[in-house]
Design an enzyme around this catalytic site. Structure first.
Site, mmCIF file in Angstrom:
data_model
loop_
_atom_site.group_PDB
_atom_site.id
_atom_site.type_symbol
_atom_site.label_atom_id
_atom_site.label_comp_id
_atom_site.label_asym_id
_atom_site.label_seq_id
_atom_site.Cartn_x
_atom_site.Cartn_y
_atom_site.Cartn_z
ATOM 1 N N ASP A 59 -2.301 68.716 53.691
ATOM 2 C CA ASP A 59 -3.270 69.646 53.118
ATOM 3 C C ASP A 59 -4.463 69.665 54.069
ATOM 4 O OD1 ASP A 59 -5.286 70.966 51.872
ATOM 5 O OD2 ASP A 59 -5.004 70.020 49.916
ATOM 6 N N ASN A 86 -2.011 77.660 61.145
ATOM 7 C CA ASN A 86 -1.565 78.910 60.508
ATOM 8 C C ASN A 86 -2.079 79.058 59.074
ATOM 9 O OD1 ASN A 86 0.648 81.174 60.065
ATOM 10 N ND2 ASN A 86 0.935 79.667 58.433
ATOM 11 N N TYR A 162 -13.585 86.562 54.640
ATOM 12 C CA TYR A 162 -12.373 86.392 55.454
ATOM 13 C C TYR A 162 -12.637 86.841 56.896
ATOM 14 C CZ TYR A 162 -7.445 86.916 56.862
ATOM 15 O OH TYR A 162 -6.223 86.825 57.510
ATOM 16 N N LYS A 166 -12.527 84.483 60.349
ATOM 17 C CA LYS A 166 -11.618 84.663 61.492
ATOM 18 C C LYS A 166 -12.410 84.886 62.789
ATOM 19 C CE LYS A 166 -7.664 84.183 59.262
ATOM 20 N NZ LYS A 166 -6.831 82.994 59.465
HETATM 21 N N1 LIG Z 1 -0.228 88.601 56.319
HETATM 22 C C1 LIG Z 1 -1.053 89.275 57.118
HETATM 23 O O1 LIG Z 1 -1.065 90.514 57.160
HETATM 24 C C2 LIG Z 1 -2.009 88.533 57.997
HETATM 25 C C3 LIG Z 1 -2.791 89.289 58.888
HETATM 26 C C4 LIG Z 1 -3.661 88.628 59.747
HETATM 27 C C5 LIG Z 1 -3.741 87.249 59.711
HETATM 28 N N2 LIG Z 1 -2.980 86.545 58.820
HETATM 29 C C6 LIG Z 1 -3.099 85.065 58.833
HETATM 30 O O2 LIG Z 1 -1.806 84.504 58.944
HETATM 31 C C7 LIG Z 1 -1.794 83.184 58.379
HETATM 32 C C8 LIG Z 1 -0.598 83.045 57.449
HETATM 33 O O3 LIG Z 1 -0.759 83.959 56.385
HETATM 34 P P1 LIG Z 1 0.445 84.549 55.523
HETATM 35 O O4 LIG Z 1 0.236 86.017 55.460
HETATM 36 O O5 LIG Z 1 1.729 84.000 55.993
HETATM 37 O O6 LIG Z 1 0.043 83.963 54.094
HETATM 38 P P2 LIG Z 1 0.890 83.239 52.932
HETATM 39 O O7 LIG Z 1 2.276 83.732 52.890
HETATM 40 O O8 LIG Z 1 0.013 83.357 51.730
HETATM 41 O O9 LIG Z 1 0.941 81.719 53.415
HETATM 42 C C9 LIG Z 1 -0.256 80.972 53.508
HETATM 43 C C10 LIG Z 1 0.075 79.526 53.814
HETATM 44 O O10 LIG Z 1 -1.179 78.798 53.828
HETATM 45 C C11 LIG Z 1 -1.132 77.788 52.825
HETATM 46 N N3 LIG Z 1 -2.398 77.677 52.088
HETATM 47 C C12 LIG Z 1 -2.987 78.637 51.353
HETATM 48 N N4 LIG Z 1 -4.104 78.165 50.779
HETATM 49 C C13 LIG Z 1 -4.181 76.879 51.121
HETATM 50 C C14 LIG Z 1 -5.126 75.854 50.838
HETATM 51 N N5 LIG Z 1 -6.208 76.070 50.085
HETATM 52 N N6 LIG Z 1 -4.935 74.656 51.366
HETATM 53 C C15 LIG Z 1 -3.855 74.438 52.133
HETATM 54 N N7 LIG Z 1 -2.921 75.361 52.450
HETATM 55 C C16 LIG Z 1 -3.100 76.574 51.952
HETATM 56 C C17 LIG Z 1 -0.069 78.214 51.828
HETATM 57 O O11 LIG Z 1 0.425 77.085 51.130
HETATM 58 P P3 LIG Z 1 0.815 77.182 49.569
HETATM 59 O O12 LIG Z 1 2.143 77.870 49.499
HETATM 60 O O13 LIG Z 1 0.853 75.748 49.161
HETATM 61 O O14 LIG Z 1 -0.277 77.960 48.906
HETATM 62 C C18 LIG Z 1 0.952 78.864 52.751
HETATM 63 O O15 LIG Z 1 1.759 77.871 53.335
HETATM 64 C C19 LIG Z 1 -3.150 83.031 57.682
HETATM 65 O O16 LIG Z 1 -4.026 82.302 58.523
HETATM 66 C C20 LIG Z 1 -3.650 84.461 57.545
HETATM 67 O O17 LIG Z 1 -5.057 84.552 57.473
HETATM 68 C C21 LIG Z 1 -2.109 87.148 57.962
#
Ligand SMILES: NC(=O)c1ccc[n+]([C@@H]2O[C@H](COP(=O)([O-])OP(=O)(O)OC[C@H]3O[C@@H](n4cnc5c(N)ncnc54)[C@H](OP(=O)(O)O)[C@@H]3O)[C@@H](O)[C@H]2O)c1
Length: 238
Positions: A59, A86, A162, A166
């Site tokens: 975590d 990530n 957010y 970033k």
């Molecule tokens: N999706 C997009 O369009 C997008 C665009 C730009 C950047 N990003 C970035 O890409 C990265 C991955 O995002 P994603 O879209 O794959 O999101 P996601 O599917 O929601 O996955 C997020 C991951 O982060 C973990 N996480 C969330 N809150 C947490 C907390 N408070 N403490 C520890 N772990 C936590 C989650 O674990 P749990 O399952 O335990 O909650 C999960 O493993 C992020 O940094 C996000 O900002 C995403």
């Protein structure tokens, strides 16, 4: 020996797919997950695909958890070749006019996206430096680009906590990269694209496409970039 890659927030979404793609390239992938059960389920899927995957309970917001993870990696491998920061989040309360977003949304978002990212990086720094050529990849967003917000490139989508978190990740990356100047190690920051995940249910890209940029920078050549911001092979403006 296979290279060792740790991905935070790898139990689902872009992090999980990043682990899969690196695993298919022969890396030993350490699935960073804050929840043991969700993490193990992810590992089981990857192992069933013949990927060398292991769970690391991590975590990023919990210093004890980070320390245990460092000890586990150190005792088993003695080195970390790739760290992909990530794990990230967007607060529901961020979806409001910028000047109305409560401080609690900033605290919640920065706790993971900024403070935890630094704490994980700091904790694994010595193990990364034991690699012949370490790669640090920080998963940022085009939403963290000051240039794209100021020139209209980001349109009307504004989530102030957010976006600013970033932007901080981008700045921090230039500093980690500076510390590695003149070494074999590289630190870069990336935008995965607008990817359909739990964080962004309206995303247009698949996780397969969304993981590509993290994988590219995690595997970048020794004469590759250090301290830059990328999306699918293109450099993005700060
Ligand atoms: N999706 C997009 O369009 C997008 C665009 C730009 C950047 N990003 C970035 O890409 C990265 C991955 O995002 P994603 O879209 O794959 O999101 P996601 O599917 O929601 O996955 C997020 C991951 O982060 C973990 N996480 C969330 N809150 C947490 C907390 N408070 N403490 C520890 N772990 C936590 C989650 O674990 P749990 O399952 O335990 O909650 C999960 O493993 C992020 O940094 C996000 O900002 C995403």
């Amino acid at each position: 020996m296979a290279k060792i890659a740790l991905i935070t927030g790898a139990n689902k979404g872009i992090g999980f797919e990043t682990a899969r793609q690196l695993g298919l390239k022969g890396y030993t992938v350490l699935i960073g997950a804050r929840d043991q059960k969700r993490g193990q389920e992810a590992v089981d899927i990857l192992v069933s695909e013949k990927i060398n995957a292991q769970l690391i309970e991590l975590d990023p917001t919990n210093p004890d958890s980070i320390q245990k993870a460092v000890t586990a990696v150190e005792s088993q491998f003695g080195v970390l070749d790739v760290l992909i920061n990530n794990a990230g989040k967007m607060s529901d309360a961020d979806h409001a006019a910028p000047a109305s977003v409560p401080l609690s949304a900033f605290r919640e978002t920065y706790e993971l996206n900024v403070f935890a990212l630094h704490e994980v990086t700091r904790a694994f720094w010595d193990l990364l430096n034991k690699s012949k050529a370490a790669r640090l990849v920080n998963v940022s967003s085009a939403l963290g680009s000051l240039t794209l917000h100021s020139n209209g490139g980001m349109g009307d989508f504004k989530v102030i906590a957010y976006d600013s978190s970033k932007a901080a990740v981008n700045m921090m990356t230039t500093h980690y990269a500076y510390q590695w100047k003149g070494t074999a190690h590289k630190a870069n920051t990336i935008h995965p694209g607008s990817v359909k995940t739990d964080l962004n249910p309206n995303g247009e890209l698949t996780v397969e496409e969304g993981a590509k940029t993290s994988v590219e920078l995690a595997t970048v050549a020794d004469d590759g970039p250090n301290g830059k911001f990328f999306h699918l092979g293109n450099e993005l403006p700060w």
